[in-house]
Design a protein around this motif. Structure first.
Motif, PDB file in Angstrom:
ATOM      1  N   LEU A 144      12.782   8.523   5.959  1.00  0.00           N
ATOM      2  CA  LEU A 144      12.767   7.823   4.671  1.00  0.00           C
ATOM      3  C   LEU A 144      12.197   6.417   4.814  1.00  0.00           C
ATOM      4  N   PHE A 145      12.553   5.735   5.876  1.00  0.00           N
ATOM      5  CA  PHE A 145      12.004   4.396   6.115  1.00  0.00           C
ATOM      6  C   PHE A 145      10.483   4.461   6.266  1.00  0.00           C
ATOM      7  N   GLY A 146      10.000   5.422   7.051  1.00  0.00           N
ATOM      8  CA  GLY A 146       8.562   5.550   7.243  1.00  0.00           C
ATOM      9  C   GLY A 146       7.829   5.920   5.972  1.00  0.00           C
ATOM     10  N   LEU A 147       8.397   6.831   5.174  1.00  0.00           N
ATOM     11  CA  LEU A 147       7.745   7.245   3.939  1.00  0.00           C
ATOM     12  C   LEU A 147       7.669   6.092   2.933  1.00  0.00           C
ATOM     13  N   ILE A 148       8.772   5.365   2.765  1.00  0.00           N
ATOM     14  CA  ILE A 148       8.765   4.246   1.820  1.00  0.00           C
ATOM     15  C   ILE A 148       7.797   3.168   2.271  1.00  0.00           C
ATOM     16  N   LEU A 149       7.812   2.848   3.567  1.00  0.00           N
ATOM     17  CA  LEU A 149       6.907   1.817   4.079  1.00  0.00           C
ATOM     18  C   LEU A 149       5.453   2.263   3.952  1.00  0.00           C
ATOM     19  N   THR A 150       5.187   3.534   4.184  1.00  0.00           N
ATOM     20  CA  THR A 150       3.815   4.034   4.065  1.00  0.00           C
ATOM     21  C   THR A 150       3.315   3.941   2.623  1.00  0.00           C
ATOM     22  N   LEU A 208      10.239  -6.989   5.936  1.00  0.00           N
ATOM     23  CA  LEU A 208       9.595  -7.683   7.045  1.00  0.00           C
ATOM     24  C   LEU A 208       8.397  -6.899   7.576  1.00  0.00           C
ATOM     25  N   MET A 209       8.557  -5.591   7.742  1.00  0.00           N
ATOM     26  CA  MET A 209       7.455  -4.794   8.268  1.00  0.00           C
ATOM     27  C   MET A 209       6.348  -4.623   7.244  1.00  0.00           C
ATOM     28  N   LEU A 210       6.700  -4.694   5.962  1.00  0.00           N
ATOM     29  CA  LEU A 210       5.683  -4.598   4.919  1.00  0.00           C
ATOM     30  C   LEU A 210       4.750  -5.799   4.940  1.00  0.00           C
ATOM     31  N   LEU A 211       5.217  -6.944   5.450  1.00  0.00           N
ATOM     32  CA  LEU A 211       4.381  -8.140   5.518  1.00  0.00           C
ATOM     33  C   LEU A 211       3.146  -7.932   6.395  1.00  0.00           C
ATOM     34  N   PHE A 212       3.240  -6.983   7.333  1.00  0.00           N
ATOM     35  CA  PHE A 212       2.135  -6.797   8.283  1.00  0.00           C
ATOM     36  C   PHE A 212       1.478  -5.421   8.172  1.00  0.00           C
ATOM     37  N   SER A 213       2.202  -4.418   7.680  1.00  0.00           N
ATOM     38  CA  SER A 213       1.658  -3.060   7.697  1.00  0.00           C
ATOM     39  C   SER A 213       0.633  -2.799   6.601  1.00  0.00           C
ATOM     40  N   TRP A 214       0.562  -3.654   5.566  1.00  0.00           N
ATOM     41  CA  TRP A 214      -0.344  -3.388   4.448  1.00  0.00           C
ATOM     42  C   TRP A 214      -1.810  -3.548   4.835  1.00  0.00           C
ATOM     43  N   MET A 215      -2.100  -4.190   5.965  1.00  0.00           N
ATOM     44  CA  MET A 215      -3.486  -4.462   6.342  1.00  0.00           C
ATOM     45  C   MET A 215      -4.203  -3.255   6.929  1.00  0.00           C
ATOM     46  N   THR A 216      -3.486  -2.170   7.201  1.00  0.00           N
ATOM     47  CA  THR A 216      -4.088  -1.029   7.888  1.00  0.00           C
ATOM     48  C   THR A 216      -5.224  -0.407   7.091  1.00  0.00           C
ATOM     49  N   LEU A 217      -5.053  -0.273   5.783  1.00  0.00           N
ATOM     50  CA  LEU A 217      -6.025   0.436   4.958  1.00  0.00           C
ATOM     51  C   LEU A 217      -7.043  -0.480   4.291  1.00  0.00           C
ATOM     52  N   VAL A 218      -6.908  -1.774   4.435  1.00  0.00           N
ATOM     53  CA  VAL A 218      -7.768  -2.699   3.689  1.00  0.00           C
ATOM     54  C   VAL A 218      -9.234  -2.487   4.038  1.00  0.00           C
TER      55      VAL A 218
END
Length: 342
Positions: A144-150, A208-218
């Motif tokens: 669930l954590f991975g799906l929401i963050l993704t 906290l992890m969302l602050l950095f993970s959003w750059m993957t697809l940019v």
């Protein structure tokens, strides 16, 4: 709902990859079982009948006095005294595993951590908690954590990449410089520092992890929009006065989603691995929470109990391998060279 011919070909191409197709089936089964963890492993009965009345302890708390006991606190259904009271006037239906992820087995025949038995299928950890129950609940938290963050990181990354590629110019230049600086930071060390300052929790770690993970697809979306903004179906739309949001999300974004969808399973894999790493180091979820990383830490701290390390390694390896195989299948399904082969 009828799929388009291209979508049907993509589904058929994905099914041709037997490894990806079976990985998806196994992952769905694991996900469904983990979502139903409260019905598989719990220290409360699923249903009980007492005095011709039905009770559902898994959904509602009942005091011990409701079953003829003495205390006004919630009944401990594993207590032999409470079980004797209930069986005197009724019956109980237990889940397959009579332990929750926090339940401690005080009736161990050997010191904790104890090896696997018929009662504790995968043994217990160094606090006497059932490993199988903690594994099921840990799977639910991790997935669930991975799906929401993704989903959240993909939404932000797609939006930023679309705006950069469509408008270009100074906005694209400044955004790229910011992403280069922000992406060059030591993410794991920053997460450790922030998690030591902020009270750890599911949603705080997610933020906290969302602050950095959003750059993957940019960069993937930006590249597609840089190509699409000058194509024949976009330039006439601009000339006809179609609004910018409609052009971006209705005309250009569907073509950019091919590269985006193929990357999502790998983002999910990285999210689960990052959460497990933080939990392993002690900077993740609160102490006592069911976590795959905490199970890895149990295996490291108790080398005399090899079943802990083996269970943690196999559970995490199987989950990440399934997601990797699914990602490879999705990538092949969206590859036009394989879709239109022959």
């Amino acid at each position: 709902m009828t799929l388009s011919p291209i979508a049907q070909r993509r589904v058929e191409q994905f099914k041709r990859n037997r490894r990806a197709w079976w990985s998806l089936r196994i992952f769905i089964v694991l996900f469904v079982v983990s979502c139903c963890a409260s019905f598989v492993a719990n220290n409360k009965p699923l249903l009980l009948e007492y005095g011709h009345h039905f009770y559902f302890p898994i959904f509602k708390s009942y005091p011990e006095t409701a079953f003829g006991g003495t205390f006004q606190t919630e009944a401990d259904y594993r207590d032999p005294y409470v079980q004797k009271l209930i069986k005197a006037k009724g019956w109980m239906v237990w889940p397959p595993v009579r332990y929750s992820y926090r339940t401690i087995n005080y009736n161990l025949l050997v010191p904790a951590p104890s090896p696997p038995t018929m009662e504790n299928w995968l043994g217990t950890d160094d606090q006497g908690r059932d490993v199988f129950a903690r594994l099921i609940y840990g799977y639910r938290v991790s997935i669930l954590f991975g799906l929401i963050l993704t989903v959240l990181s993909s939404a932000i990354g797609i939006t930023v990449g679309a705006l950069e590629g469509y408008f270009g110019g100074l906005f694209d230049l400044l955004s790229q410089r910011f992403i280069e600086i922000w992406g060059g930071m030591p993410v794991l060390f920053l997460l450790i520092i922030m998690s030591s300052v902020i009270t750890p929790g599911f949603f705080s770690l997610l933020g906290l992890m969302l602050l950095f993970s959003w750059m993957t697809l940019v960069n993937y979306v930006r590249t597609e929009f840089l190509k699409a903004r000058n194509l024949d179906y976009v330039r006439p739309a601009k000339a006809l006065g179609v609004s910018t949001p409609v052009i971006i999300f209705k005309h250009a974004l569907p073509n950019a989603m091919v590269a985006t969808v193929t990357m999502m399973p790998f983002i999910l894999t990285g999210s689960i691995a990052s959460l497990a790493s933080l939990d392993f180091l002690g900077f993740g979820l609160p102490p006592g929470s069911a976590s795959l990383g905490e199970l890895l830490s149990q295996g490291k701290n108790n080398l005399q109990a090899p079943w802990l390390g083996i269970t943690a390694f196999l559970s995490l390896a199987v989950l990440l391998s399934l997601l990797t195989f699914i990602g490879e299948g999705v990538r092949d399904a969206f590859d036009p060279r394989k879709i239109f082969r022959g």
